[in-house]
Design a protein around this motif. Structure first.
Motif, PDB file in Angstrom:
ATOM      1  N   THR A   1      39.516  42.028  40.255  1.00  0.00           N
ATOM      2  CA  THR A   1      38.568  41.029  40.124  1.00  0.00           C
ATOM      3  C   THR A   1      39.109  39.639  40.531  1.00  0.00           C
ATOM      4  O   THR A   1      38.089  38.853  40.783  1.00  0.00           O
ATOM      5  CB  THR A   1      38.220  41.637  38.731  1.00  0.00           C
ATOM      6  OG1 THR A   1      39.481  41.258  37.929  1.00  0.00           O
ATOM      7  CG2 THR A   1      37.456  42.734  38.451  1.00  0.00           C
ATOM      8  N   ARG A   2      40.120  39.202  39.807  1.00  0.00           N
ATOM      9  CA  ARG A   2      40.484  37.787  39.809  1.00  0.00           C
ATOM     10  C   ARG A   2      40.698  37.137  41.288  1.00  0.00           C
ATOM     11  O   ARG A   2      40.190  36.159  41.425  1.00  0.00           O
ATOM     12  CB  ARG A   2      41.647  37.386  38.887  1.00  0.00           C
ATOM     13  CG  ARG A   2      41.074  37.766  37.430  1.00  0.00           C
ATOM     14  CD  ARG A   2      42.071  37.703  36.152  1.00  0.00           C
ATOM     15  NE  ARG A   2      41.506  37.784  35.017  1.00  0.00           N
ATOM     16  CZ  ARG A   2      42.025  37.871  33.814  1.00  0.00           C
ATOM     17  NH1 ARG A   2      43.527  37.531  34.066  1.00  0.00           N
ATOM     18  NH2 ARG A   2      41.398  37.980  32.760  1.00  0.00           N
TER      19      ARG A   2
ATOM     20  N   VAL B   1      32.606  38.614  37.582  1.00  0.00           N
ATOM     21  CA  VAL B   1      33.184  39.984  38.225  1.00  0.00           C
ATOM     22  C   VAL B   1      33.695  40.574  37.215  1.00  0.00           C
ATOM     23  O   VAL B   1      34.796  40.273  36.526  1.00  0.00           O
ATOM     24  CB  VAL B   1      34.238  39.423  39.265  1.00  0.00           C
ATOM     25  CG1 VAL B   1      34.794  40.506  40.089  1.00  0.00           C
ATOM     26  CG2 VAL B   1      33.695  38.164  40.311  1.00  0.00           C
ATOM     27  N   SER B   2      33.268  41.880  37.064  1.00  0.00           N
ATOM     28  CA  SER B   2      33.791  42.966  36.307  1.00  0.00           C
ATOM     29  C   SER B   2      34.543  44.300  36.987  1.00  0.00           C
ATOM     30  O   SER B   2      33.918  44.448  37.794  1.00  0.00           O
ATOM     31  CB  SER B   2      32.611  43.354  35.373  1.00  0.00           C
ATOM     32  OG  SER B   2      33.045  44.172  34.322  1.00  0.00           O
ATOM     33  N   GLY B   3      35.474  44.637  36.444  1.00  0.00           N
ATOM     34  CA  GLY B   3      36.009  45.775  36.792  1.00  0.00           C
ATOM     35  C   GLY B   3      35.363  47.095  36.588  1.00  0.00           C
ATOM     36  O   GLY B   3      35.769  48.137  37.162  1.00  0.00           O
TER      37      GLY B   3
ATOM     38  N   ALA C   1      36.122  36.622  34.667  1.00  0.00           N
ATOM     39  CA  ALA C   1      36.482  37.746  35.248  1.00  0.00           C
ATOM     40  C   ALA C   1      37.435  38.467  34.275  1.00  0.00           C
ATOM     41  O   ALA C   1      38.196  37.701  33.680  1.00  0.00           O
ATOM     42  CB  ALA C   1      37.169  37.661  36.658  1.00  0.00           C
TER      43      ALA C   1
ATOM     44  N   THR D   1      29.994  43.920  39.820  1.00  0.00           N
ATOM     45  CA  THR D   1      30.708  45.195  39.050  1.00  0.00           C
ATOM     46  C   THR D   1      31.235  46.077  39.957  1.00  0.00           C
ATOM     47  O   THR D   1      30.678  46.573  41.282  1.00  0.00           O
ATOM     48  CB  THR D   1      29.565  45.797  38.503  1.00  0.00           C
ATOM     49  OG1 THR D   1      28.798  44.888  37.494  1.00  0.00           O
ATOM     50  CG2 THR D   1      30.349  46.930  37.602  1.00  0.00           C
ATOM     51  N   ALA D   2      32.554  46.090  39.857  1.00  0.00           N
ATOM     52  CA  ALA D   2      33.347  47.163  40.670  1.00  0.00           C
ATOM     53  C   ALA D   2      33.033  48.616  40.274  1.00  0.00           C
ATOM     54  O   ALA D   2      32.860  49.047  39.313  1.00  0.00           O
ATOM     55  CB  ALA D   2      34.909  46.823  40.455  1.00  0.00           C
TER      56      ALA D   2
ATOM     57  N   PHE E   1      31.700  46.913  45.341  1.00  0.00           N
ATOM     58  CA  PHE E   1      31.050  46.299  44.282  1.00  0.00           C
ATOM     59  C   PHE E   1      29.405  46.346  44.393  1.00  0.00           C
ATOM     60  O   PHE E   1      29.033  46.164  45.333  1.00  0.00           O
ATOM     61  CB  PHE E   1      31.513  44.786  44.498  1.00  0.00           C
ATOM     62  CG  PHE E   1      32.788  44.453  43.984  1.00  0.00           C
ATOM     63  CD1 PHE E   1      33.127  43.916  42.679  1.00  0.00           C
ATOM     64  CD2 PHE E   1      33.895  44.424  44.926  1.00  0.00           C
ATOM     65  CE1 PHE E   1      34.358  43.783  42.325  1.00  0.00           C
ATOM     66  CE2 PHE E   1      35.168  44.123  44.516  1.00  0.00           C
ATOM     67  CZ  PHE E   1      35.494  43.764  43.361  1.00  0.00           C
TER      68      PHE E   1
ATOM     69  N   ALA F   1      39.367  49.976  35.406  1.00  0.00           N
ATOM     70  CA  ALA F   1      38.701  49.104  36.400  1.00  0.00           C
ATOM     71  C   ALA F   1      38.808  49.875  37.722  1.00  0.00           C
ATOM     72  O   ALA F   1      39.767  50.519  38.049  1.00  0.00           O
ATOM     73  CB  ALA F   1      39.623  47.672  36.592  1.00  0.00           C
TER      74      ALA F   1
ATOM     75  N   GLY G   1      40.800  43.464  35.356  1.00  0.00           N
ATOM     76  CA  GLY G   1      40.570  44.253  36.706  1.00  0.00           C
ATOM     77  C   GLY G   1      41.841  45.051  36.818  1.00  0.00           C
ATOM     78  O   GLY G   1      42.650  45.130  36.072  1.00  0.00           O
TER      79      GLY G   1
END
Length: 381
Positions: free
Chosen positions: A307-308, A324-326, A293, A342-343, A348, A303, A296
């Motif tokens: 994320t984390r 997990v990507s911001g 991640a 992906t945010a 997501f 972001a 975020g």
């Protein structure tokens, strides 16, 4: 916040830091991937004095100090310069984008090649390469850096050294010709319009321009990235999301020189076992090794979500790697992952076997729903 992230086209450095949500990100590029105990202790001290005390390990084997301010940056640079961790100028720093495996020995060619390549890239006639263009010296007995984000590889082949790109074929070289051939390939990249191709990366150029015919040697299979544990050169230890407190780095420095890896781990030279320190990942079966991640929100200005905490909550439920990507840039894991969240401005997006910018199979997912029902990740339509 814009729906589409801003692509900077360059990576932060020490002399050219990048603004983030928690201040300036200052990236230190250890020479040949190694920190002496004094250098590591010095970085820890400077992170506390001039930043927020958080230190990241990047996927290009660099060390990043966070929370630096414009006012504290000049003093930080002077401190890093005293530790011999600063280049002549920002241009030299950007070109010295060299990754080496942590498993080198004094008897192999890794360190001399790294020094020679760094000198060649700092020469007045060196090709003017894009900010993300990188080199890998994968000279261990079996290549282990094939999946690292880079553009030119020098790696072990069936009959000696090979000069390679993402293509299947490579050029046979020797320790005496390797650096000159690597610079020649970088110059070929520039002359064929690579600087303007797909964020200035070799892979984008090769989609429309083939390598010269003399690249006709086969490459050997690479090994999978290692897990935390002991190896011949010492002990590999990891960190949640590649981040540690300055105090942790200082404590590790007391154990010996440190080799920085592109897997967001550190190798403690000569250590026979992992130390008993808080914040370390020391087991190969740790669930946190299955999640990647980025910073975020709010630490990253681009972001679209945090994320984390989400990655941490989902880790125990995973059997595959989750990224997990911001945003759609996917900075923490540029390549495809088995699962990616992906945010976006509307929640997501879930992507299977793709990158953060890939086509989602579901979207509009909330963090709360994902945490409450982790099976959403495997219930594909």
């Amino acid at each position: 916040m814009n729906a589409s992230p801003i692509i900077q086209g360059w990576c932060p450095g020490a002399l050219r830091p990048m603004q983030s949500g928690d201040g300036l990100v200052v990236r230190v590029r250890p020479r040949a991937g190694r920190l002496t105990p004094d250098q590591a202790r010095g970085i820890a001290r400077l992170a506390r004095l001039h930043g927020n005390g958080l230190i990241d390990l990047s996927n290009r084997a660099n060390v990043q100090l966070r929370g630096v301010t414009p006012a504290s940056h000049p003093a930080l640079i002077e401190g890093l310069r005293a530790l011999d961790l600063i280049d002549r100028d920002a241009a030299d720093e950007a070109r010295r984008n060299i990754i080496v495996p942590p498993f080198w020995t004094e008897a192999d060619a890794t360190q001399p090649l790294a020094d020679a390549l760094a000198q060649a890239l700092a020469a007045a006639d060196a090709p003017q390469l894009p900010g993300k263009f990188g080199f890998v010296l994968d000279t261990a007995a079996t290549p282990c850096l094939r999946d690292v984000s880079a553009d030119i590889w020098l790696e072990t082949g069936p009959d000696g050294l090979l000069l390679a790109t993402q293509a299947d074929r490579a050029l046979r070289v020797t320790p005496q010709t390797a650096v000159a051939e690597a610079i020649a390939l970088a110059r070929w990249f520039v002359e064929n319009g690579g600087v303007n191709a797909g964020r200035g990366r070799m892979a984008a150029l090769l989609q429309r321009v083939p390598l010269p015919d003399r690249f006709d040697a086969p490459r050997i299979p690479a090994t999978a990235p290692p897990s935390p544990g002991t190896v011949a050169q010492g002990a590999l230890v990891g960190f949640e999301f590649g981040q540690m407190q300055a105090e942790t780095l200082a404590a590790l420095a007391d154990l010996g020189p440190l080799r920085v890896t592109p897997w967001r781990m550190l190798l403690i030279e000569g250590a026979g076992a992992a130390p008993d320190l808080p914040g370390l990942i020391t087991r190969a079966d740790d669930p946190m090794l299955r999640v990647v991640a980025c910073t975020g929100a709010p630490g990253c200005l681009q972001a679209h979500g945090e994320t984390r905490n989400l990655a941490r909550a989902l880790a125990p439920h995973l059997r595959e790697t989750l990224h997990v990507s911001g945003c759609t840039k996917g900075c923490a894991h540029p390549g495809p992952a088995a699962l990616t969240l992906t945010a976006t401005p509307t929640g997501f997006a879930l992507i299977r076997n793709g990158t953060a910018s890939g086509t989602p199979i579901r979207d509009g997912l909330s963090a709360a729903d994902l945490i409450a029902s982790p099976s959403i990740l495997t219930e594909f339509p």
